[in-house]
Design a protein around this motif. Sequence first.
Motif, PDB file in Angstrom:
ATOM      1  N   PHE A  94      -4.105   3.514   8.419  1.00  0.00           N
ATOM      2  CA  PHE A  94      -2.794   3.740   7.822  1.00  0.00           C
ATOM      3  C   PHE A  94      -2.080   2.418   7.546  1.00  0.00           C
ATOM      4  N   LEU A  95      -2.138   1.490   8.488  1.00  0.00           N
ATOM      5  CA  LEU A  95      -1.487   0.196   8.300  1.00  0.00           C
ATOM      6  C   LEU A  95      -2.086  -0.557   7.115  1.00  0.00           C
ATOM      7  N   GLY A  96      -3.415  -0.535   6.994  1.00  0.00           N
ATOM      8  CA  GLY A  96      -4.054  -1.189   5.855  1.00  0.00           C
ATOM      9  C   GLY A  96      -3.628  -0.591   4.531  1.00  0.00           C
ATOM     10  N   GLY A  97      -3.551   0.743   4.483  1.00  0.00           N
ATOM     11  CA  GLY A  97      -3.089   1.403   3.271  1.00  0.00           C
ATOM     12  C   GLY A  97      -1.654   1.055   2.928  1.00  0.00           C
ATOM     13  N   LEU A  98      -0.807   0.916   3.943  1.00  0.00           N
ATOM     14  CA  LEU A  98       0.596   0.553   3.710  1.00  0.00           C
ATOM     15  C   LEU A  98       0.727  -0.860   3.151  1.00  0.00           C
ATOM     16  N   ILE A  99      -0.090  -1.784   3.642  1.00  0.00           N
ATOM     17  CA  ILE A  99      -0.038  -3.166   3.152  1.00  0.00           C
ATOM     18  C   ILE A  99      -0.450  -3.221   1.682  1.00  0.00           C
ATOM     19  N   VAL A 100      -1.481  -2.477   1.319  1.00  0.00           N
ATOM     20  CA  VAL A 100      -1.898  -2.419  -0.085  1.00  0.00           C
ATOM     21  C   VAL A 100      -0.785  -1.803  -0.941  1.00  0.00           C
ATOM     22  N   ALA A 101      -0.117  -0.793  -0.411  1.00  0.00           N
ATOM     23  CA  ALA A 101       0.992  -0.170  -1.140  1.00  0.00           C
ATOM     24  C   ALA A 101       2.134  -1.156  -1.372  1.00  0.00           C
ATOM     25  N   VAL A 102       2.410  -1.995  -0.382  1.00  0.00           N
ATOM     26  CA  VAL A 102       3.446  -3.021  -0.547  1.00  0.00           C
ATOM     27  C   VAL A 102       3.070  -3.981  -1.678  1.00  0.00           C
ATOM     28  N   ALA A 103       1.792  -4.325  -1.771  1.00  0.00           N
ATOM     29  CA  ALA A 103       1.336  -5.218  -2.842  1.00  0.00           C
ATOM     30  C   ALA A 103       1.516  -4.575  -4.213  1.00  0.00           C
ATOM     31  N   VAL A 104       1.200  -3.291  -4.313  1.00  0.00           N
ATOM     32  CA  VAL A 104       1.378  -2.572  -5.582  1.00  0.00           C
ATOM     33  C   VAL A 104       2.845  -2.611  -6.009  1.00  0.00           C
ATOM     34  N   GLU A 105       3.751  -2.404  -5.053  1.00  0.00           N
ATOM     35  CA  GLU A 105       5.178  -2.438  -5.370  1.00  0.00           C
ATOM     36  C   GLU A 105       5.661  -3.853  -5.639  1.00  0.00           C
ATOM     37  N   GLU A 106       5.078  -4.831  -4.958  1.00  0.00           N
ATOM     38  CA  GLU A 106       5.506  -6.221  -5.110  1.00  0.00           C
ATOM     39  C   GLU A 106       5.329  -6.721  -6.542  1.00  0.00           C
ATOM     40  N   VAL A 107       4.232  -6.354  -7.187  1.00  0.00           N
ATOM     41  CA  VAL A 107       3.963  -6.833  -8.554  1.00  0.00           C
ATOM     42  C   VAL A 107       4.399  -5.819  -9.618  1.00  0.00           C
ATOM     43  N   ASN A 108       5.052  -4.716  -9.180  1.00  0.00           N
ATOM     44  CA  ASN A 108       5.545  -3.672 -10.103  1.00  0.00           C
ATOM     45  C   ASN A 108       4.429  -2.952 -10.854  1.00  0.00           C
ATOM     46  N   LEU A 109       3.238  -2.917 -10.256  1.00  0.00           N
ATOM     47  CA  LEU A 109       2.138  -2.202 -10.893  1.00  0.00           C
ATOM     48  C   LEU A 109       2.432  -0.707 -10.968  1.00  0.00           C
ATOM     49  N   HIS A 110       3.118  -0.158  -9.963  1.00  0.00           N
ATOM     50  CA  HIS A 110       3.428   1.275  -9.962  1.00  0.00           C
ATOM     51  C   HIS A 110       4.339   1.653 -11.132  1.00  0.00           C
ATOM     52  N   LYS A 111       5.282   0.772 -11.466  1.00  0.00           N
ATOM     53  CA  LYS A 111       6.173   1.050 -12.601  1.00  0.00           C
ATOM     54  C   LYS A 111       5.417   1.001 -13.923  1.00  0.00           C
ATOM     55  N   ARG A 112       4.499   0.049 -14.039  1.00  0.00           N
ATOM     56  CA  ARG A 112       3.733  -0.050 -15.290  1.00  0.00           C
ATOM     57  C   ARG A 112       2.856   1.192 -15.486  1.00  0.00           C
ATOM     58  N   ILE A 113       2.277   1.684 -14.410  1.00  0.00           N
ATOM     59  CA  ILE A 113       1.471   2.910 -14.504  1.00  0.00           C
ATOM     60  C   ILE A 113       2.342   4.075 -14.945  1.00  0.00           C
ATOM     61  N   ALA A 114       3.524   4.198 -14.346  1.00  0.00           N
ATOM     62  CA  ALA A 114       4.424   5.305 -14.675  1.00  0.00           C
ATOM     63  C   ALA A 114       4.882   5.252 -16.126  1.00  0.00           C
ATOM     64  N   ILE A 115       5.333   4.088 -16.577  1.00  0.00           N
ATOM     65  CA  ILE A 115       5.821   3.954 -17.960  1.00  0.00           C
ATOM     66  C   ILE A 115       4.677   4.143 -18.949  1.00  0.00           C
ATOM     67  N   GLY A 116       3.485   3.656 -18.594  1.00  0.00           N
ATOM     68  CA  GLY A 116       2.336   3.828 -19.487  1.00  0.00           C
ATOM     69  C   GLY A 116       1.997   5.292 -19.699  1.00  0.00           C
TER      70      GLY A 116
END
Length: 656
Positions: A94-116
């Motif tokens: 779970f901790l490893g998954g959370l760290i990866v999730a923080v990275a996704v949010e840090e570079v705004n990749l989640h927003k680009r996926i959503a807008i795309g």
Amino acid sequence: MSRRNCLRVLKNLLAIRTLFLVPIAFLAPLKILEDGEPESRCAYVLVVMAILWLTEALPIPVTALMPVFLMPMLGLLPGPTICAAYVNDTSMLFLGGLIVAVAVEEVNLHKRIAIGILSLVGSQPNLLMLGLMLPTWFLSMWISNTAATSMMVPIITAVASQMSELEPNKISQNGGVRNNGFDDVEDSVSNADTDVSMTNGNAGMEQEDEPKDEKEKKQREESIKKMSKGFALCVAYAANIGGVATLTGTPPNLILQGQANELYSRLSEADSGITFAKWMGFGLPLSIIVLLLSWIWLQIMFLGFSCFKKQNPKERKAIKLVIEGEKKKLGGITFGEIVVMLVFGTLALLWIFRDIPGFGGWKVLFRENSKGPFVKDSTSAMLVAVSLFFLPAKLPRVFCWNKYDESSNKPKYRPILTWKNTVLRIPWGVIILLGGGFALASATSASGLSKKVGCSLRILDSFEPWVMNLILSLVIAGATEITSNSATATILMPIMAELAINTGSHPLYLMITAAVACSFAFMLPVATPPNAIVFSTGYIKIPDMALAGLVMNVLAVLVLNLGINTWGSALFDLDTVPSIFGNSTSSTCDPVTATVAAFQANFTTAYAQSTTSQALSSFTTSSTVIAQTLVNITSEAIGMTTTTQSLPSGFVMPAG
């Protein structure tokens, strides 16, 4: 006392509610401790924690720390054993998954996926709703459902705002029919403009049109209001549903895996077989079906049948402006986004292909022992998580990549994640809650409480397994509307395991159903963070959420029971009860049968030992055990309310 004084007293009591709720939680269940049995002592801890979790008198993670001092003080488990439960393979996953999730949010990749995705689906209301749901659903598999929902709320607000600002008099007056959705007015916009200009010099015609315009304006406002409700709820539902698809998507899934592995490890050296790939094989189809059903249901409830009509060009343009505006804010794709996308994809592939039934997977490249392979899903999660602390967020400004200028001529390198930033964004409370759940599960099993509760629920044995499963999942889905889904799963997992064993079912059959049902909370704002976030927008009222959520709860539970009895049963081999549980199926709840079974085992052992060279001494020792067993049988028989008890059908006296 006046009404004002009463309100003042209530406000003061509410402000200090923790000061009296915590003592009440410890004092109210003291009667449970009267007999002093281990089951009673463990039940006391469970009730205290349940009261505190339900009232939230203390923060939920703080309550999860209580087993550390309550279990040793009540003589249930030693301190080191309890503390060891807080950090294990599941919590590291779970901790490893959370760290990866923080990275996704840090570079705004989640927003680009959503807008795309939004730019691809178009602006038709039903497709726009699907466009809001898909990225939220996909992202909530990997990042927290709170973050996925929070990301989409500004888009919902912007769309609703743009729709509200459209001029109502730009709508057709001769052929444009108003309904609860978007209207077919494409051919009537120019006519509406002409009609308005012609009436400028005709006061009488203006007066005739005013009531009609007012009525159309109200209809339009109502239409936009219903659309906004549908858009807000669709995001919350997609976030809740997406977490079911992956093992790391929501805490109840990990609580299930951790407690199932512990259950298996107590009885054998194997684990439960719940891997990321297997869970995705079960959870992903389930999640897709529930997502499609929720999309259809929300269309029926909030959009009517407007999806079959052509959209007003003004509305289409307004929605496109919102999406284009969000896309411009993001700018071009960055180096950091590319790196995180590659790392994210690598982690997903490592999880999926680590252990493939029938093929082996990449785990065969590494050592393994009788308990299984050394590499687990947590291995992949931590490998990728650590790499994010040294992979660059931007192309390092060194050597030939360093473009010297007067303003900045120093070499520069920045990793994607820094510990200082990451540690502030990881929900440590959830990790503690997981650990508290594992500690509580260890105590309930060691004390015999889970077995006792499971035996008391054997009344459900008269039902078919699928009927029992359906009833339990409906009850759990209702209960989790007012309690934390993680806390609910923590309490239920050991009980479901014992209930399944005592009714002759595979323990994972009820455990998986209970864990997934904890995520199906669609009715109330307090049920999940996504529900609370969309409720805070002001578009939704509690009756709207309760009505839509009630239908969703029922639909989701029905699909869950379909899945667990079909492809879930095949994936986890639920039709075959493992032998380590089969031996306890008929004896755990019946003391006389249990002691007779012990007598049979001891007598057989004694007879086998009597044929060896140490026959006399071995048989003497075993005879002592048998004699004690007979005493136990007599004592149990005296305590039974029935006067007769037949031997179990499997009892056979050894020959000779």
